[in-house]
Design a protein around this motif. Structure first.
Motif, PDB file in Angstrom:
ATOM      1  N   PHE A 247       0.768  -1.415   0.023  1.00  0.00           N
ATOM      2  CA  PHE A 247       0.095   0.138   0.301  1.00  0.00           C
ATOM      3  C   PHE A 247       0.821   1.324   0.127  1.00  0.00           C
ATOM      4  CE2 PHE A 247       0.857  -1.145   4.541  1.00  0.00           C
ATOM      5  CZ  PHE A 247       1.634   0.293   4.965  1.00  0.00           C
ATOM      6  N   ARG A 248       0.326   2.780  -0.979  1.00  0.00           N
ATOM      7  CA  ARG A 248       0.605   3.532  -0.852  1.00  0.00           C
ATOM      8  C   ARG A 248       0.121   4.397   0.422  1.00  0.00           C
ATOM      9  NH1 ARG A 248       4.921   4.287  -4.964  1.00  0.00           N
ATOM     10  NH2 ARG A 248       4.285   3.020  -6.152  1.00  0.00           N
ATOM     11  N   TYR A 249       0.575   5.614   1.125  1.00  0.00           N
ATOM     12  CA  TYR A 249      -0.485   5.822   1.900  1.00  0.00           C
ATOM     13  C   TYR A 249       0.782   8.083   1.469  1.00  0.00           C
ATOM     14  CZ  TYR A 249       5.072   5.870   4.502  1.00  0.00           C
ATOM     15  OH  TYR A 249       6.105   6.152   4.771  1.00  0.00           O
ATOM     16  N   ARG A 250       0.063   8.621   1.985  1.00  0.00           N
ATOM     17  CA  ARG A 250       0.194  10.494   1.670  1.00  0.00           C
ATOM     18  C   ARG A 250       0.455  10.603   3.187  1.00  0.00           C
ATOM     19  NH1 ARG A 250      -0.044  14.639  -1.443  1.00  0.00           N
ATOM     20  NH2 ARG A 250      -1.157  13.608  -3.079  1.00  0.00           N
ATOM     21  N   ALA A 251       1.722  11.379   3.234  1.00  0.00           N
ATOM     22  CA  ALA A 251       2.499  12.016   4.840  1.00  0.00           C
ATOM     23  C   ALA A 251       2.484  13.503   4.500  1.00  0.00           C
ATOM     24  CB  ALA A 251       3.306  11.433   5.356  1.00  0.00           C
ATOM     25  N   ASP A 252       1.160  14.057   4.475  1.00  0.00           N
ATOM     26  CA  ASP A 252       1.608  15.522   4.215  1.00  0.00           C
ATOM     27  C   ASP A 252       1.413  15.129   3.356  1.00  0.00           C
ATOM     28  OD1 ASP A 252       1.241  16.471   7.284  1.00  0.00           O
ATOM     29  OD2 ASP A 252       3.760  16.234   6.938  1.00  0.00           O
ATOM     30  N   ALA A 253       2.254  16.473   1.919  1.00  0.00           N
ATOM     31  CA  ALA A 253       2.294  17.136   0.941  1.00  0.00           C
ATOM     32  C   ALA A 253       2.439  15.612  -0.147  1.00  0.00           C
ATOM     33  CB  ALA A 253       2.809  17.935   1.280  1.00  0.00           C
ATOM     34  N   ALA A 254       3.532  14.468   0.783  1.00  0.00           N
ATOM     35  CA  ALA A 254       4.546  13.678   0.194  1.00  0.00           C
ATOM     36  C   ALA A 254       3.423  12.442  -0.286  1.00  0.00           C
ATOM     37  CB  ALA A 254       5.736  13.566   0.281  1.00  0.00           C
ATOM     38  N   VAL A 255       3.520  11.527  -1.171  1.00  0.00           N
ATOM     39  CA  VAL A 255       3.098  10.057  -1.629  1.00  0.00           C
ATOM     40  C   VAL A 255       4.503   9.379  -1.350  1.00  0.00           C
ATOM     41  CG1 VAL A 255       2.039   8.571  -2.795  1.00  0.00           C
ATOM     42  CG2 VAL A 255       1.118  10.831  -2.729  1.00  0.00           C
ATOM     43  N   SER A 256       4.292   8.311  -0.427  1.00  0.00           N
ATOM     44  CA  SER A 256       5.717   7.289   0.165  1.00  0.00           C
ATOM     45  C   SER A 256       4.587   5.987  -0.191  1.00  0.00           C
ATOM     46  CB  SER A 256       5.939   7.275   1.882  1.00  0.00           C
ATOM     47  OG  SER A 256       6.246   9.192   1.649  1.00  0.00           O
ATOM     48  N   GLY A 257       5.563   5.181  -0.435  1.00  0.00           N
ATOM     49  CA  GLY A 257       5.237   3.334   0.017  1.00  0.00           C
ATOM     50  C   GLY A 257       5.896   3.192  -1.805  1.00  0.00           C
ATOM     51  N   PRO A 258       5.526   1.143  -2.295  1.00  0.00           N
ATOM     52  CA  PRO A 258       4.676   0.941  -1.396  1.00  0.00           C
ATOM     53  C   PRO A 258       5.653  -0.029  -0.316  1.00  0.00           C
ATOM     54  CG  PRO A 258       5.488  -0.230  -3.336  1.00  0.00           C
ATOM     55  CD  PRO A 258       5.865   1.477  -3.710  1.00  0.00           C
ATOM     56  N   VAL A 259       4.672  -0.202   0.535  1.00  0.00           N
ATOM     57  CA  VAL A 259       5.460  -1.007   1.538  1.00  0.00           C
ATOM     58  C   VAL A 259       4.215  -2.369   2.018  1.00  0.00           C
ATOM     59  CG1 VAL A 259       6.575   0.850   2.921  1.00  0.00           C
ATOM     60  CG2 VAL A 259       3.936   0.723   3.396  1.00  0.00           C
ATOM     61  N   ARG A 260       4.445  -3.003   2.941  1.00  0.00           N
ATOM     62  CA  ARG A 260       3.426  -4.180   2.920  1.00  0.00           C
ATOM     63  C   ARG A 260       3.302  -3.465   5.155  1.00  0.00           C
ATOM     64  NH1 ARG A 260       4.575  -9.477   0.792  1.00  0.00           N
ATOM     65  NH2 ARG A 260       4.556  -8.921  -1.672  1.00  0.00           N
ATOM     66  N   ARG A 261       4.017  -2.966   5.360  1.00  0.00           N
ATOM     67  CA  ARG A 261       3.552  -2.618   6.824  1.00  0.00           C
ATOM     68  C   ARG A 261       4.072  -1.195   7.635  1.00  0.00           C
ATOM     69  NH1 ARG A 261       2.758  -6.116  11.683  1.00  0.00           N
ATOM     70  NH2 ARG A 261       3.350  -4.894  13.339  1.00  0.00           N
ATOM     71  N   ARG A 262       3.747  -0.807   8.423  1.00  0.00           N
ATOM     72  CA  ARG A 262       4.419   0.522   8.625  1.00  0.00           C
ATOM     73  C   ARG A 262       3.790   0.937  10.009  1.00  0.00           C
ATOM     74  NH1 ARG A 262       8.185   3.609   5.272  1.00  0.00           N
ATOM     75  NH2 ARG A 262       8.873   1.689   6.273  1.00  0.00           N
ATOM     76  N   THR A 263       4.442   1.278  10.875  1.00  0.00           N
ATOM     77  CA  THR A 263       3.376   2.175  12.322  1.00  0.00           C
ATOM     78  C   THR A 263       4.365   2.890  12.835  1.00  0.00           C
ATOM     79  OG1 THR A 263       4.071  -1.219  13.262  1.00  0.00           O
ATOM     80  CG2 THR A 263       4.161   1.708  14.730  1.00  0.00           C
TER      81      THR A 263
END
Length: 279
Positions: A247-263
């Motif tokens: 999955f990808r995620y948007r943190a503030d203005a930036a898109v990161s990933g893909p990752v399978r696990r994030r805490t």
């Protein structure tokens, strides 16, 4: 809450994107800051020069003139140097002002610059992930889709018979309406402080996480629903773990990933932002 005097020395870092986006707002901000305090101006040409300027700030208060990405860059650098706790940041938002305004910074160049000179430091929570990334305003999973590209209009027919025939054929066909996109569902496990909010067997449309000011993050999960809109699942806690397939995620203005696990964990009062007095 620490207040600041206009006699304080400032290190004004002007992000290159701000100079290209809105040079007039940058000029106004520089004039206001220079008139109210001893300001050293830095015009970095890229991220490395930006980092060096911030690292050599000495006793000067850093002021970032730029958009949300520039503010996140400054906070990330100070966090990774473990210098965030002792440094009060200021920002004059130029370009995309959404993040700064959501944190309480005035949107206009003059008002934001005056807040730098006369405002007060407010300690804010921060989300820190297991790769040492930070989130200031909001975290979204999955990222919001981009805007659709508009189709080009059919050119006006020329005098050639074959061209006129082609255009008549195209015009006689019923217009195709753009398909309405279905919700982008993902199968994710969301855990808050070790408690499962939603598991992989329940597709979700969105997950949002927002840091607060009391050491606790707010979490909202919207499950996929057929028919009536599903009631969002709400939770709060100090740590949020998301597990899923790339999955990808948007943190503030930036898109990161893909990752399978994030805490992500809440760092309470981890950073200071100068805001207008009283906010």
């Amino acid at each position: 809450m620490a207040t600041f005097a206009t006699s304080d020395q400032l290190l004004v870092i002007i992000d290159p994107a701000a100079r290209q986006t809105d040079g007039e707002s940058v000029r106004i901000a520089k004039d206001v800051l220079s008139a109210g305090a001893a300001a050293k101006l830095c015009l970095p040409e890229g991220p490395e020069e930006f980092a060096r300027a911030l690292d050599r700030r000495g006793s000067r208060r850093p002021v970032v003139i730029g958009d949300g990405r520039a503010l996140v860059r400054a906070v990330t650098l100070l966090h990774r140097q473990r210098e965030l706790a002792g440094c009060a940041l200021s920002v004059v938002p130029v370009g995309d002002t959404a993040l700064a305004e959501s944190l309480g910074v005035p949107g206009g160049a003059v008002a934001a610059a005056r807040a730098v000179l006369d405002g007060a430091e407010r300690r804010l929570d921060l989300l820190v992930d297991d790769s040492d990334g930070v989130v200031l305003g909001a975290l979204g999973i999955p990222p919001a889709p981009g805007r659709a590209v508009a189709a080009r209009p059919v050119p006006i027919a020329s005098g050639r018979p074959w061209y006129r025939s082609l255009v008549r054929t195209l015009a006689s066909r019923p217009a195709r309406l753009p398909a309405v996109p279905s919700p982008c569902a993902a199968r994710l496990r969301v855990e808050v402080d070790g408690r499962t909010v939603v598991d992989l067997d329940q597709p979700v449309v969105t997950v949002s996480v927002t840091p607060g000011t009391d050491g606790v993050a707010s979490v909202e999960v919207r499950p996929l629903s057929v028919g009536a809109e599903a009631t969002p699942l709400l939770a709060s806690g100090r740590s949020v773990t998301v597990t899923g397939a790339d999955f990808r995620y948007r943190a503030d203005a930036a898109v990161s990933g893909p990752v399978r696990r994030r805490t992500w964990r809440v760092a309470e009062g981890a950073w200071g932002l100068v805001l207008p007095a009283g906010r």
